[in-house]
Write a protein that holds these residues in place. Structure first.
Motif, PDB file in Angstrom:
ATOM      1  N   GLN A  49      41.141  16.439  42.470  1.00  0.00           N
ATOM      2  CA  GLN A  49      41.459  17.602  43.492  1.00  0.00           C
ATOM      3  C   GLN A  49      40.991  19.072  42.766  1.00  0.00           C
ATOM      4  OE1 GLN A  49      45.590  18.015  44.851  1.00  0.00           O
ATOM      5  NE2 GLN A  49      45.671  19.978  44.675  1.00  0.00           N
ATOM      6  N   GLU A  50      40.356  19.699  43.673  1.00  0.00           N
ATOM      7  CA  GLU A  50      39.942  21.045  43.095  1.00  0.00           C
ATOM      8  C   GLU A  50      40.833  22.276  43.533  1.00  0.00           C
ATOM      9  OE1 GLU A  50      35.839  21.506  44.619  1.00  0.00           O
ATOM     10  OE2 GLU A  50      35.056  19.748  43.908  1.00  0.00           O
ATOM     11  N   GLU A  51      40.711  23.140  42.448  1.00  0.00           N
ATOM     12  CA  GLU A  51      41.696  24.436  42.641  1.00  0.00           C
ATOM     13  C   GLU A  51      40.883  25.258  43.626  1.00  0.00           C
ATOM     14  OE1 GLU A  51      44.350  26.676  39.897  1.00  0.00           O
ATOM     15  OE2 GLU A  51      42.468  27.369  39.708  1.00  0.00           O
ATOM     16  N   ALA A  52      41.517  25.443  45.111  1.00  0.00           N
ATOM     17  CA  ALA A  52      41.207  26.239  45.986  1.00  0.00           C
ATOM     18  C   ALA A  52      42.036  27.389  46.086  1.00  0.00           C
ATOM     19  CB  ALA A  52      40.869  25.299  47.293  1.00  0.00           C
ATOM     20  N   VAL A  53      41.757  28.660  45.794  1.00  0.00           N
ATOM     21  CA  VAL A  53      42.569  29.696  45.956  1.00  0.00           C
ATOM     22  C   VAL A  53      42.283  30.587  47.028  1.00  0.00           C
ATOM     23  CG1 VAL A  53      43.255  31.995  44.600  1.00  0.00           C
ATOM     24  CG2 VAL A  53      42.575  29.722  43.378  1.00  0.00           C
ATOM     25  N   ILE A  54      43.398  30.855  47.885  1.00  0.00           N
ATOM     26  CA  ILE A  54      43.296  31.717  49.060  1.00  0.00           C
ATOM     27  C   ILE A  54      43.614  33.015  48.573  1.00  0.00           C
ATOM     28  CG2 ILE A  54      43.937  32.224  51.262  1.00  0.00           C
ATOM     29  CD1 ILE A  54      44.224  29.322  51.852  1.00  0.00           C
ATOM     30  N   SER A  55      42.959  33.906  48.468  1.00  0.00           N
ATOM     31  CA  SER A  55      43.192  35.202  47.832  1.00  0.00           C
ATOM     32  C   SER A  55      42.949  36.613  48.862  1.00  0.00           C
ATOM     33  CB  SER A  55      42.164  35.586  46.546  1.00  0.00           C
ATOM     34  OG  SER A  55      42.387  36.686  45.998  1.00  0.00           O
ATOM     35  N   GLY A  56      44.053  37.533  48.477  1.00  0.00           N
ATOM     36  CA  GLY A  56      43.896  38.701  49.134  1.00  0.00           C
ATOM     37  C   GLY A  56      43.575  39.832  48.382  1.00  0.00           C
ATOM     38  N   GLY A  57      42.966  39.392  47.328  1.00  0.00           N
ATOM     39  CA  GLY A  57      42.622  40.549  46.344  1.00  0.00           C
ATOM     40  C   GLY A  57      41.080  41.096  46.093  1.00  0.00           C
ATOM     41  N   ARG A  58      41.076  41.967  45.307  1.00  0.00           N
ATOM     42  CA  ARG A  58      39.816  42.643  45.190  1.00  0.00           C
ATOM     43  C   ARG A  58      39.414  42.987  43.802  1.00  0.00           C
ATOM     44  NH1 ARG A  58      39.071  49.141  46.876  1.00  0.00           N
ATOM     45  NH2 ARG A  58      37.557  49.649  45.458  1.00  0.00           N
ATOM     46  N   PRO A  59      38.101  42.195  43.408  1.00  0.00           N
ATOM     47  CA  PRO A  59      37.687  42.598  41.959  1.00  0.00           C
ATOM     48  C   PRO A  59      37.595  44.156  41.814  1.00  0.00           C
ATOM     49  CG  PRO A  59      36.635  40.713  42.975  1.00  0.00           C
ATOM     50  CD  PRO A  59      37.201  41.373  44.069  1.00  0.00           C
ATOM     51  N   ILE A  60      38.185  44.700  40.638  1.00  0.00           N
ATOM     52  CA  ILE A  60      37.808  45.947  40.255  1.00  0.00           C
ATOM     53  C   ILE A  60      36.665  45.952  39.172  1.00  0.00           C
ATOM     54  CG2 ILE A  60      38.744  48.226  39.333  1.00  0.00           C
ATOM     55  CD1 ILE A  60      39.682  47.301  41.975  1.00  0.00           C
ATOM     56  N   THR A  61      35.594  46.421  39.342  1.00  0.00           N
ATOM     57  CA  THR A  61      34.402  46.312  38.387  1.00  0.00           C
ATOM     58  C   THR A  61      33.748  47.612  37.937  1.00  0.00           C
ATOM     59  OG1 THR A  61      33.202  46.010  40.312  1.00  0.00           O
ATOM     60  CG2 THR A  61      33.749  44.094  39.371  1.00  0.00           C
ATOM     61  N   GLU A  62      33.965  48.556  38.647  1.00  0.00           N
ATOM     62  CA  GLU A  62      33.174  49.992  38.494  1.00  0.00           C
ATOM     63  C   GLU A  62      34.126  50.604  37.641  1.00  0.00           C
ATOM     64  OE1 GLU A  62      30.121  50.590  39.514  1.00  0.00           O
ATOM     65  OE2 GLU A  62      30.192  48.454  40.559  1.00  0.00           O
ATOM     66  N   TRP A  63      34.148  50.140  36.245  1.00  0.00           N
ATOM     67  CA  TRP A  63      35.097  50.878  35.205  1.00  0.00           C
ATOM     68  C   TRP A  63      34.165  52.026  34.608  1.00  0.00           C
ATOM     69  CZ3 TRP A  63      39.927  50.348  35.741  1.00  0.00           C
ATOM     70  CH2 TRP A  63      40.634  48.977  36.203  1.00  0.00           C
ATOM     71  N   ARG A  64      34.719  53.339  34.251  1.00  0.00           N
ATOM     72  CA  ARG A  64      34.358  54.233  33.258  1.00  0.00           C
ATOM     73  C   ARG A  64      35.285  54.243  32.201  1.00  0.00           C
ATOM     74  NH1 ARG A  64      35.071  58.818  35.000  1.00  0.00           N
ATOM     75  NH2 ARG A  64      36.177  58.191  36.935  1.00  0.00           N
ATOM     76  N   VAL A  65      34.861  54.178  30.817  1.00  0.00           N
ATOM     77  CA  VAL A  65      35.792  54.257  29.919  1.00  0.00           C
ATOM     78  C   VAL A  65      35.923  55.699  28.950  1.00  0.00           C
ATOM     79  CG1 VAL A  65      36.379  53.103  27.665  1.00  0.00           C
ATOM     80  CG2 VAL A  65      35.332  51.818  29.377  1.00  0.00           C
ATOM     81  N   ARG A  66      37.002  56.114  28.788  1.00  0.00           N
ATOM     82  CA  ARG A  66      37.216  57.530  28.200  1.00  0.00           C
ATOM     83  C   ARG A  66      38.513  57.409  27.242  1.00  0.00           C
ATOM     84  NH1 ARG A  66      38.888  62.221  32.034  1.00  0.00           N
ATOM     85  NH2 ARG A  66      36.901  61.327  33.299  1.00  0.00           N
ATOM     86  N   ASP A  67      38.356  57.653  26.143  1.00  0.00           N
ATOM     87  CA  ASP A  67      39.455  57.620  25.097  1.00  0.00           C
ATOM     88  C   ASP A  67      40.247  56.163  25.024  1.00  0.00           C
ATOM     89  OD1 ASP A  67      38.938  60.256  24.689  1.00  0.00           O
ATOM     90  OD2 ASP A  67      39.933  61.168  26.166  1.00  0.00           O
ATOM     91  N   GLY A  68      39.402  55.191  25.225  1.00  0.00           N
ATOM     92  CA  GLY A  68      39.937  53.971  25.542  1.00  0.00           C
ATOM     93  C   GLY A  68      40.534  53.380  26.633  1.00  0.00           C
ATOM     94  N   VAL A  69      40.756  54.319  27.581  1.00  0.00           N
ATOM     95  CA  VAL A  69      41.311  54.023  28.766  1.00  0.00           C
ATOM     96  C   VAL A  69      40.110  53.530  29.853  1.00  0.00           C
ATOM     97  CG1 VAL A  69      42.619  54.790  30.730  1.00  0.00           C
ATOM     98  CG2 VAL A  69      43.222  55.291  28.324  1.00  0.00           C
ATOM     99  N   TRP A  70      40.375  52.534  30.611  1.00  0.00           N
ATOM    100  CA  TRP A  70      39.487  51.984  31.538  1.00  0.00           C
ATOM    101  C   TRP A  70      39.805  52.822  32.856  1.00  0.00           C
ATOM    102  CZ3 TRP A  70      38.957  45.863  31.463  1.00  0.00           C
ATOM    103  CH2 TRP A  70      38.728  45.742  29.921  1.00  0.00           C
ATOM    104  N   ARG A  71      38.848  53.332  33.494  1.00  0.00           N
ATOM    105  CA  ARG A  71      39.349  54.084  34.961  1.00  0.00           C
ATOM    106  C   ARG A  71      38.116  53.789  35.898  1.00  0.00           C
ATOM    107  NH1 ARG A  71      40.184  57.794  30.926  1.00  0.00           N
ATOM    108  NH2 ARG A  71      41.894  59.560  31.191  1.00  0.00           N
ATOM    109  N   ALA A  72      38.886  53.571  37.186  1.00  0.00           N
ATOM    110  CA  ALA A  72      38.158  53.318  38.293  1.00  0.00           C
ATOM    111  C   ALA A  72      38.566  54.012  39.664  1.00  0.00           C
ATOM    112  CB  ALA A  72      38.169  51.818  38.613  1.00  0.00           C
ATOM    113  N   GLU A  73      37.765  54.270  40.560  1.00  0.00           N
ATOM    114  CA  GLU A  73      37.910  54.959  41.653  1.00  0.00           C
ATOM    115  C   GLU A  73      38.165  54.009  42.528  1.00  0.00           C
ATOM    116  OE1 GLU A  73      34.768  57.863  42.674  1.00  0.00           O
ATOM    117  OE2 GLU A  73      35.325  58.949  40.635  1.00  0.00           O
ATOM    118  N   VAL A  74      39.345  53.915  43.296  1.00  0.00           N
ATOM    119  CA  VAL A  74      39.727  52.967  44.464  1.00  0.00           C
ATOM    120  C   VAL A  74      40.034  53.525  45.685  1.00  0.00           C
ATOM    121  CG1 VAL A  74      40.507  51.510  42.421  1.00  0.00           C
ATOM    122  CG2 VAL A  74      41.863  52.934  43.563  1.00  0.00           C
TER     123      VAL A  74
END
Length: 562
Positions: free
Chosen positions: A73-98
């Motif tokens: 049996q394969e793992e089929a995931v039905i997701s309502g999510g959105r990957p967050i990829t456009e990160w900017r890193v400042r002072d160790g904190v990741w930031r993304a405009e959403v």
């Protein structure tokens, strides 16, 4: 037979070799098939951009993971999510405009990240009719804070937004968002042994401001610019924005089935959905269980001489991310509900729905919520680590049903009650196992029944262990419960095993053949509406386990799961 794959194409014919890409295309194809149609989802994440809805036209369709019921049996995931990829890193904190995305939950490599928080208002603080005052200047810089009020009543936890903070001499005046704060002032009013309390009081925690990002693995959403929200994440050691998968839930409803008959879901994973309402000015004015208040007036319950609480004249139920409304003969088998920002599975009305062999975990609210249905069966399900955001949420909740069976489920690691039954008719609570319930809020139990039970209720063969907070009853009949047989249950390691004197009083209730490690409150003087006979108290745990081996062996899951 149709196939759907994240690598498919909706212009193809939906065969194994040339599968569809989307569930919507498979649904259209299935509607053209006379009789039962089967849609198989291949492994991977099937991302929804809008809720997947089935109606009467989809009756008879089965949606299942490819290889369901086999070792492959394969793992089929039905997701309502959105990957967050456009990160900017400042002072160790990741930031993304959403944009305008409301991020209340965040999942990092599958782990639920905690919202950044502090343990309460800093400085010397006090409540006012519109918010708070404190001698600390820290709140002047807060932009998106949400106040958490745990234990307003022992069974309640509110969430309220902050509107503004202004300096006033040497003080900071905090104004809370309306109408939520006004509703909280209206609802939370109590008198206990002559002491009067009004409003939600001081917060027990404050969440979601960027200033609170101090612990690695936490996040906050800066909403100071409407429509230009910024997500901030303080990573754990070793996490890298180029390699770490971060998903924010977007949809509030993943699947909605309304009016369909004989639909089935088998072996699927439902994940990454949210519920944004608590972040709006209305907040989340919780009262009990899955219910919250949004105006409409309150009433007063007298708890005894000189003690009372106000409660909602009407309440609203936390929604579920997967909903079944007025269906018939629906089956949900071997599915997993995880990483969801509200309740997992909700059933309203309809008849003959079966939920069997499913797992519910990592949920903001409850696992299963059933209201007003007939002949619902909940069997062999495991519910754990739920109520992570809304702490009053039960593992399993049944209200206003007819002939509901809750059998051989395992409920563990929940913040309040394990299994809750409100006023219903003919409910059978059989051979369930609850462990580590009541971990956060008080006044509840591993199994909790309240109100009249119509043609009767049966609570038999359940094992209730480790009911955690002070002020609880492992097996709790409350608020005028009537027509209940409580027989051959095992209750151990609770603050109190059970209670026979409640208000309004119990009527036509039988406690027979139960095993406890401590006598229930009132066992030596049962009220007129209670028959208490043949129950056994064994304080030594080894002796109790030996005496109840047969009951314990039959309680909990029918098949073990890893």
């Amino acid at each position: 037979m149709f196939y759907v794959s994240p690598a498919g194409d909706d212009s193809w014919e939906g065969s194994f070799e040339r599968p569809f890409l989307t569930l919507e295309r498979a649904r259209s194809a299935a509607r053209e098939v006379p009789g039962e149609a089967v849609v198989r989802l291949m492994g991977g994440t099937h991302v929804l951009t809008r809720p997947f809805e089935l109606t009467e036209a989809d009756s008879g369709t089965v949606y299942e993971a490819y290889g369901h019921g086999t070792a492959g049996q394969e793992e089929a995931v039905i997701s309502g999510g959105r990957p967050i990829t456009e990160w900017r890193v400042r002072d160790g904190v990741w930031r993304a405009e959403v944009g305008d995305l409301e991020v209340r939950q965040l999942y990092v490599d599958g782990r639920r990240a905690a919202r950044a928080a502090i343990p309460g208002l800093p400085g010397a603080a006090e409540a006012t009719g519109t918010g708070y005052v404190t001698d600390s200047t820290e709140p002047l810089a807060w932009r998106s804070a949400e106040f958490v009020h745990r234990g307003v009543y022992p069974w309640s936890e509110a969430r309220l937004g902050m509107a503004a903070a202004e300096a006033d001499g040497g003080r900071t005046v905090i104004t809370m968002a309306q109408p939520g704060f006004g509703w909280a002032m209206e609802l939370y009013n109590s008198v206990w042994e002559g002491n009067t309390s009004r409003g939600p009081g001081l917060p027990t925690a404050i969440e979601n401001d960027p200033a609170f990002l101090r612990e690695p693995g936490t996040f906050a959403l800066d909403r100071s610019r409407p429509g230009e929200h910024v997500l901030l994440y303080l990573p754990l050691p070793g996490e890298d924005p180029a390699r770490t998968t971060v998903v924010a839930p977007v949809l509030e409803t993943l699947v909605r089935v309304a009016g369909a008959r004989d639909v089935a879901f088998k072996g699927l994973v439902f994940a990454e959905a949210t519920w944004s309402r608590p972040g709006r000015p209305e907040g989340f004015v919780h009262y009990h269980g899955s219910g919250y208040y949004e105006g409409g007036g309150v009433e007063t319950a007298v708890l005894g001489e000189g003690s009372s609480v106000t409660y909602p004249a009407d309440s609203v139920t936390i929604p579920a991310c997967i909903r079944f409304e007025e269906t018939a003969g629906v089956r949900v088998e071997g599915c997993r509900f995880t990483r969801l920002g509200a309740s997992g599975l909700g059933v309203s009305g309809g008849e003959g729905l079966t939920v069997r062999g499913c797992d519910f975990d990592t949920l903001s609210a409850g696992g299963i919520v059933v209201s007003g249905s007939r002949g619902t069966t909940l069997e062999d399900n495991r519910v754990r680590r739920v109520g992570l955001e809304f702490s009053g949420s039960p593992g399993i909740s049944v209200m206003g049903t007819h002939g509901c069976v809750v059998a051989n489920n395992e409920v563990s690691e929940v913040p309040h009650c394990g299994i809750v039954v409100g006023s219903a008719d003919g409910t059978r609570i059989l051979r369930n196992l609850t462990v580590n319930t009541m971990q956060v809020l008080a006044d509840g139990g591993g199994v909790y029944l309240a109100g009249p039970q119509g043609a009767g209720a049966e609570v038999r063969g359940n094992v209730i262990k480790d009911t955690r907070t002070p002020y609880n009853f492992g097996l709790y009949l409350d608020y005028g419960a009537s027509g209940v047989i409580v027989e051959e249950n095992v209750v151990m390691r609770a603050d109190n095993t059970s209670v026979l004197h409640v208000g309004p009083p119990l009527e036509n209730v039988v406690f027979r053949g139960n095993f406890w490690d401590a006598d229930p409150l009132g066992h030596d003087d049962p009220p007129s509406g209670v028959t208490y006979e043949g129950n056994v108290t064994i304080k030594d745990e080894r002796e109790l386990n030996a005496a109840t081996e047969d009951i314990r062996s039959r309680a909990g899951l029918l098949r073990p799961r890893g």
